[in-house]
Design a protein around this motif. Structure first.
Motif: not given
Length: 241
Positions: A155-163, A168-176, A217-224
């Motif tokens: 969005s705009m000037f920013d971004g994010q990525v995860t696995v 492992g942790p799921q989508f709803r763990d990041l976005y409850p 090491t993949p981005l599992i449980g981590r949001l970059l």
């Protein structure tokens, strides 16, 4: 895994001499079946780098057609592709870059009713869509199918990525909670710098290659998180891998 041909050995020589990938890693890439959801700003660099890397089977899901405003960031599409299906335009790009990749076009919208069928036969899913509802549907379907998912957003000037991994942790763990649509304005409203989609999309391709080859090491449980204006990366832990 099938052996690499002499032509493949020459094409992928920089991977083959790379410690952590090598011939075995390249064979894993050749055997991989990857489904990319969306051939837009994020999907474009993902498709480009996975095709160049030698992913054996590359599927692309996109119901949209190429428009002039896409070309500022969706770099696999050309001006002469305006008005054509993005899935078909993506196929033409991949065929021109690497004829060894088997391309599967899925010119349809991913929905809850067809998600499982679309993902059938693939062993990795990459989500480059631009709305929360589709991202949630994709995550649910991938988890139900036991398929790893690489997810990104901009969005705009920013971004994010995860696995997200099945165990492992799921989508709803990041976005409850499901955010209000007004809190997530589309890029048509707020804009997005084209190069930001390149940064995040390339990182998504990198995570996919790591998962396929078993290196790093993949981005599992981590949001970059990426702040393009400050040129700064930060990381948010949202669950143990």
């Amino acid at each position: 895994m099938s052996a690499l041909t002499p032509a493949e050995t020459r094409r992928y020589s920089r991977h083959i001499v790379l410690r952590g990938v090598g011939g075995e890693g390249q064979q894993r890439l050749k055997a991989a079946r990857v489904l990319v959801i969306g051939a837009g700003g994020l999907g474009s660099p993902v498709i480009a780098y996975l095709a160049a890397a030698g992913v054996g089977t590359l599927g692309v899901v996109d119901h949209d057609t190429v428009s002039l405003s896409n070309l500022q960031r969706q770099v696999i599409h050309r001006t002469d592709a305006i008005g054509t299906a993005k899935a078909a335009s993506a196929e033409a790009f991949v065929n021109g870059l690497n004829e060894l990749v088997q391309f599967r076009a899925h010119p349809e919208r991913l929905e809850a009713a067809n998600a499982a069928q679309l993902m059938s036969g693939y062993d990795l899913v990459i989500d480059g869509t631009d709305n929360f509802a589709t991202r949630l549907t994709t995550a649910k379907a991938a988890a139900a199918a036991g398929i790893p998912l690489v997810s990104g957003a901009v969005s705009m000037f920013d971004g994010q990525v995860t696995v997200f991994m099945p165990e492992g942790p799921q989508f709803r763990d990041l976005y409850p909670d499901t955010p209000d649509e007004a809190d997530l304005p589309a890029c048509e409203v707020v804009g997005v710098l084209g190069a930001v989609t390149g940064v995040i999309g390339t990182l998504m391709a990198m995570e996919a290659i790591k998962l396929i080859t078993g290196t790093g090491t993949p981005l599992i449980g981590r949001l970059l998180l990426y702040d393009g204006r400050a040129a700064r990366f930060t990381e948010l832990d949202y669950g143990a891998a």
